[in-house]
Every structure is written in structure tokens, then in C-alpha cells.
Enzyme design. Structure first.
Site, PDB file in Angstrom:
ATOM      1  N   SER A 149      44.920  47.238  40.099  1.00 60.81           N
ATOM      2  CA  SER A 149      44.455  46.473  39.221  1.00 60.81           C
ATOM      3  C   SER A 149      44.333  44.944  39.376  1.00 60.81           C
ATOM      4  O   SER A 149      43.465  44.560  40.059  1.00 60.81           O
ATOM      5  CB  SER A 149      45.351  46.720  37.823  1.00 60.81           C
ATOM      6  OG  SER A 149      44.679  46.139  36.805  1.00 60.81           O
TER       7      SER A 149
ATOM      8  N   HIS B 216      47.311  31.044  35.536  1.00 61.19           N
ATOM      9  CA  HIS B 216      46.913  29.621  35.159  1.00 61.19           C
ATOM     10  C   HIS B 216      48.060  28.702  35.001  1.00 61.19           C
ATOM     11  O   HIS B 216      49.117  29.150  34.377  1.00 61.19           O
ATOM     12  CB  HIS B 216      46.256  30.020  33.622  1.00 61.19           C
ATOM     13  CG  HIS B 216      45.256  31.063  33.581  1.00 61.19           C
ATOM     14  ND1 HIS B 216      43.927  30.897  33.790  1.00 61.19           N
ATOM     15  CD2 HIS B 216      45.260  32.530  33.082  1.00 61.19           C
ATOM     16  CE1 HIS B 216      43.255  32.239  33.711  1.00 61.19           C
ATOM     17  NE2 HIS B 216      44.054  33.071  33.417  1.00 61.19           N
TER      18      HIS B 216
ATOM     19  N   CYS C 262      48.433  49.905  38.083  1.00 64.45           N
ATOM     20  CA  CYS C 262      48.264  51.294  37.845  1.00 64.45           C
ATOM     21  C   CYS C 262      48.901  52.198  38.956  1.00 64.45           C
ATOM     22  O   CYS C 262      49.158  51.736  39.745  1.00 64.45           O
ATOM     23  CB  CYS C 262      46.711  51.733  37.591  1.00 64.45           C
ATOM     24  SG  CYS C 262      45.715  50.834  36.575  1.00 64.45           S
TER      25      CYS C 262
END
Length: 133
Positions: free
Chosen positions: A63, A68, A83
Site C-alpha cells: 500500500s 505532509h 495490507c
């Protein structure tokens, strides 16, 4: 409850602003976090904003990890979505907390793709679901 994915959304507070504004440091930290979580790195992209701040993602076979940063506030928003049941997202977050010198971390965990809600028999699933408690 069985799910296809496990997502941890984290807010890192009181971080070292100089690390959060250094795109090379952020990139290296995110790649190392993916390795520590036992992820298979596929690619990455990071961008340094002017005058400061970094956003980026590491795409992994399992995944992604995304970040940020707001160095002016000593803050980073981190997302680890995995996953399968051999990946350790907590190891990635623990490493990032140390790397950025976070004084406080707030997390929210989610199970993504709840198998019971899909109505697909377990033997027909193409991805081995994580066993998230």
C-alpha cells in the site's frame, strides 16, 4: 474483524522543524520507515514547498506511507496504510517519531476493506486479509 488493510493516521507534534523542512531527510526517513515495517518499496515521490514544508509518499507493494509537514509549527501528518498480515505499521511510526523528534503523537487506526461487509467468500479473496483485532 478481518480486513484487507490496516491504516494508521498519525499527528506528530513538537517535532524538530529543521528535519521537517529537509526534503532529503524526510525522504530518507520515510524510506527507512517502510523498510522497518517490512514493506516492499515500489517507488517514492517527495516535494519541497517554498518557503518550507515537505509532502511525499512511498508506494509499497502492500500500500503506502505518506507525509505532509509544517516545520513552522513542528507538526507532521503521517499516514501508514498496509495490507497483509506480515507488515508492521507500528514499527514505521515508532521510527518516524524518533527520526523527527516528536514530543507527542496522536494516532487513529482504521480497518479498511472489512471482509464481512464485502459478501465475498473467504476462499475467493485474491488478497490475504490482515487479521486486525
Amino acid at each position: 474483524m478481518r480486513s484487507l488493510g490496516h491504516q494508521i493516521v498519525a499527528d506528530f507534534y513538537h517535532c524538530d522543524g529543521s528535519t521537517l523542512s529537509d526534503v532529503d531527510f524526510v525522504t530518507d526517513a520515510m524510506l527507512e520507515a517502510a523498510r522497518r515495517a517490512n514493506c516492499t518499496i515500489v517507488t517514492q515521490t517527495f516535494h519541497h514547498f517554498s518557503p518550507y514544508g515537505v509532502s511525499g509518499a512511498v508506494i509499497v507493494a502492500e500500500s503506502h506511507l505518506a507525509i505532509h509537514t509544517w516545520p513552522e509549527y513542528g507538526y507532521a501528518a503521517v499516514d501508514v496504510f498496509t495490507c497483509g498480515d506480515i507488515i508492521q505499521p507500528e514499527d514505521a511510526l515508532n521510527y518516524l517519531k524518533e527520526a523527527f523528534g516528536a514530543g507527542q503523537v496522536s494516532t487513529m487506526e482504521m480497518k479498511r476493506g472489512q471482509v464481512d461487509m464485502m459478501g465475498v467468500p473467504a476462499h475467493e479473496l485474491r488478497v490475504k486479509p490482515a487479521l486486525c483485532a
